[in-house]
Motif scaffolding. Structure first.
Motif, mmCIF file in Angstrom:
data_model
loop_
_atom_site.group_PDB
_atom_site.id
_atom_site.type_symbol
_atom_site.label_atom_id
_atom_site.label_comp_id
_atom_site.label_asym_id
_atom_site.label_seq_id
_atom_site.Cartn_x
_atom_site.Cartn_y
_atom_site.Cartn_z
ATOM 1 N N PRO A 252 -4.590 7.378 -2.551
ATOM 2 C CA PRO A 252 -3.313 6.944 -1.975
ATOM 3 C C PRO A 252 -3.274 5.479 -1.561
ATOM 4 O O PRO A 252 -2.246 4.820 -1.705
ATOM 5 C CB PRO A 252 -3.126 7.869 -0.767
ATOM 6 C CG PRO A 252 -4.505 8.322 -0.413
ATOM 7 C CD PRO A 252 -5.239 8.412 -1.716
ATOM 8 N N GLU A 253 -4.378 4.949 -1.023
ATOM 9 C CA GLU A 253 -4.350 3.552 -0.573
ATOM 10 C C GLU A 253 -4.240 2.588 -1.751
ATOM 11 O O GLU A 253 -3.472 1.611 -1.697
ATOM 12 C CB GLU A 253 -5.605 3.251 0.249
ATOM 13 C CG GLU A 253 -5.586 3.954 1.609
ATOM 14 C CD GLU A 253 -6.758 3.548 2.470
ATOM 15 O OE1 GLU A 253 -6.532 2.928 3.530
ATOM 16 O OE2 GLU A 253 -7.896 3.833 2.060
ATOM 17 N N GLN A 254 -4.970 2.856 -2.819
ATOM 18 C CA GLN A 254 -4.855 2.014 -4.000
ATOM 19 C C GLN A 254 -3.475 2.156 -4.625
ATOM 20 O O GLN A 254 -2.896 1.184 -5.122
ATOM 21 C CB GLN A 254 -5.931 2.389 -5.031
ATOM 22 C CG GLN A 254 -6.035 1.432 -6.206
ATOM 23 C CD GLN A 254 -6.475 0.044 -5.782
ATOM 24 O OE1 GLN A 254 -7.493 -0.122 -5.100
ATOM 25 N NE2 GLN A 254 -5.713 -0.966 -6.149
ATOM 26 N N ARG B 79 1.354 9.357 4.825
ATOM 27 C CA ARG B 79 2.218 8.331 5.406
ATOM 28 C C ARG B 79 1.595 7.615 6.597
ATOM 29 O O ARG B 79 2.046 6.524 6.963
ATOM 30 C CB ARG B 79 3.564 8.939 5.815
ATOM 31 C CG ARG B 79 3.470 10.058 6.807
ATOM 32 C CD ARG B 79 4.845 10.688 7.039
ATOM 33 N NE ARG B 79 4.777 11.846 7.920
ATOM 34 C CZ ARG B 79 4.500 13.083 7.510
ATOM 35 N NH1 ARG B 79 4.246 13.298 6.234
ATOM 36 N NH2 ARG B 79 4.463 14.085 8.366
ATOM 37 N N ARG B 80 0.556 8.176 7.209
ATOM 38 C CA ARG B 80 -0.071 7.526 8.358
ATOM 39 C C ARG B 80 -1.080 6.452 7.949
ATOM 40 O O ARG B 80 -1.506 5.657 8.796
ATOM 41 C CB ARG B 80 -0.755 8.571 9.244
ATOM 42 C CG ARG B 80 0.239 9.547 9.878
ATOM 43 C CD ARG B 80 -0.455 10.462 10.876
ATOM 44 N NE ARG B 80 0.473 11.456 11.402
ATOM 45 C CZ ARG B 80 1.348 11.250 12.378
ATOM 46 N NH1 ARG B 80 1.388 10.055 12.939
ATOM 47 N NH2 ARG B 80 2.141 12.206 12.782
ATOM 48 N N ALA C 233 3.089 0.696 5.109
ATOM 49 C CA ALA C 233 3.667 -0.622 4.796
ATOM 50 C C ALA C 233 4.486 -0.557 3.508
ATOM 51 O O ALA C 233 5.585 -1.135 3.438
ATOM 52 C CB ALA C 233 2.549 -1.652 4.655
ATOM 53 N N PHE C 234 3.987 0.143 2.503
ATOM 54 C CA PHE C 234 4.731 0.261 1.252
ATOM 55 C C PHE C 234 6.021 1.028 1.466
ATOM 56 O O PHE C 234 7.089 0.628 0.967
ATOM 57 C CB PHE C 234 3.880 0.953 0.188
ATOM 58 C CG PHE C 234 4.684 1.478 -0.978
ATOM 59 C CD1 PHE C 234 5.396 0.607 -1.798
ATOM 60 C CD2 PHE C 234 4.756 2.840 -1.230
ATOM 61 C CE1 PHE C 234 6.165 1.091 -2.861
ATOM 62 C CE2 PHE C 234 5.518 3.334 -2.286
ATOM 63 C CZ PHE C 234 6.219 2.458 -3.093
ATOM 64 N N ARG C 235 5.971 2.115 2.194
ATOM 65 C CA ARG C 235 7.178 2.928 2.415
ATOM 66 C C ARG C 235 8.252 2.120 3.144
ATOM 67 O O ARG C 235 9.444 2.223 2.830
ATOM 68 C CB ARG C 235 6.838 4.199 3.200
ATOM 69 C CG ARG C 235 5.893 5.142 2.455
ATOM 70 C CD ARG C 235 5.648 6.415 3.240
ATOM 71 N NE ARG C 235 6.809 7.286 3.170
ATOM 72 C CZ ARG C 235 7.231 8.059 4.164
ATOM 73 N NH1 ARG C 235 6.630 8.013 5.344
ATOM 74 N NH2 ARG C 235 8.278 8.840 4.012
#
Length: 382
Positions: A327-329, A364-365, A371-373
């Motif tokens: 998810p982070e990438q 989402r946390r 930041a992307f959302r």
């Protein structure tokens, strides 16, 4: 305060029965774009807005008011060149078309649609008196501009407008027997069908494109063949999909142009472009790990001039990262794609990123995801 639907209704009343306007949803979307400054209303819409709001053009748009338009139903034609000037005018418009294609690749639809539509208006005026070979030449160029408009509206998320311009380009090309342009409008229709996930239409239109002419340039044929591959991916047919992608790779243009299509339709279809489509097909076939590897190998080779192709590839790569549980990438890559989408006004890229955002909701946390959302929410609402 007047709502979007209320203003659309007043504009429809101002237009009357003899001047059909787009459906209410499309018209409201146009109004929203005008309010944001994404696009500028053309001369006709300016008149309708002034009538709907009971304001002069100077009051509504500021600056010096243009000359008044006396009739909504009959626009005064541009000055028609004499027969000896036709060639010079068309040469000028051909040169402008290449510049507009290049401008689109660099800046996207929001900066290019108004200019393309303006040139189409000029060509439509030239068509009125044109006969014989003059008409053939005007229609040849008009079809080229109309197909460009179809692509621009597709990228801007205006699906109905994209379809209308594709049909117009096809009609003009059919009138003069331009088999290559007819084939390219079939390609454009196939591309639009991918967005609607209509595999049968994707395959049928691509097959029709290949039947139009036995002498299509290799890059153009490559672009059409990779469309067939995408249709098979939608149908879950992995072998057929990659067999066709291999064919497209062999046909693809080995060197990119300057993004102005001077090498002909399909000049964007380089081997790297085909491999990006292969990665998208791996995603469609639910094999995100293979998609990630293919995207990562293809991205460095994409010509820099095709900025939105890079944006779409990055959005696809973000989707692939999310699919393989990174998810982070995914969020970091999606943010990079979002920068391109915002600069170019590409709704196509935004649509992919919206799908990525939904897949990342459970994460989402995480700071990168949050930041992307937030950035995506701002891009969609602004």
């Amino acid at each position: 305060m007047l709502s979007l639907k209320g203003l659309a209704r007043l504009m429809r009343q101002a237009a009357g029965d003899d001047l059909p306007l787009p459906k209410t949803a499309s018209l409201c979307r146009n109004i929203r774009f005008w309010e944001k400054g994404t696009y500028q209303p053309n001369a006709l819409y300016r008149v309708l807005l002034c009538k709907a709001l009971d304001l002069t053009e100077a009051e509504l748009f500021g600056g010096e008011a243009p000359k008044p338009v006396t009739s909504l139903r009959r626009r005064a034609p541009v000055s028609t060149p004499g027969k000896e000037q036709y060639g010079d005018v068309l040469d000028h418009l051909r040169g402008q078309w290449h510049l507009l294609v290049q401008r689109d690749n660099l800046l996207g639809p929001r900066h290019t649609v108004p200019a393309v539509c303006e040139q189409i208006t000029v060509l439509e005026d030239l068509l009125v008196p044109a006969r014989g070979q003059d008409r053939v030449q005007v229609l040849n160029l008009a079809a080229r501009y109309a197909e460009s408009a179809a692509w621009l509206y597709e990228d801007a998320g205006e699906v109905e407008q994209a379809g209308r311009w594709t049909d117009r380009a096809s009609m003009w090309a059919y009138e003069i027997g331009d088999d290559e342009m007819i084939a390219w409008t079939m390609f454009r229709g196939s591309q639009q069908a991918v967005g609607r996930r209509l595999a049968g239409d994707v395959l049928g239109l691509a097959a029709s494109a290949l039947r139009q002419s036995g002498h299509l340039p290799a890059p153009m044929r490559a672009a059409i063949v990779q469309q067939q591959a995408q249709g098979h991916a939608l149908d879950g047919e992995e072998r057929a999909c990659h067999r066709l992608l291999d064919q497209a790779h062999e046909l693809a243009s080995p060197a990119s142009d300057d993004g102005d299509a001077r090498s002909g339709h399909g000049s964007f279809c380089t081997p790297a472009y085909v491999e990006v489509q292969r990665a998208r097909c791996w995603l469609e076939l639910r094999k995100p790990q293979r998609a990630v590897a293919t995207f990562e190998n293809a991205l460095p080779a994409l010509p820099s001039v095709y900025r939105r192709d890079r944006g779409m590839a990055l959005a696809g790569l973000a989707s692939a990262y999310a699919g393989q549980g990174d998810p982070e990438q995914a969020a970091t890559t999606a943010a990079e794609a979002l920068d391109i989408a915002r600069a170019a006004g590409s709704v196509r890229i935004l649509n992919v990123l919206t799908s990525v955002e939904r897949s990342l909701t459970v994460h989402r946390r995480l700071p990168a995801v949050a930041a992307f959302r937030l950035a995506l929410a701002e891009a969609v609402t602004n």
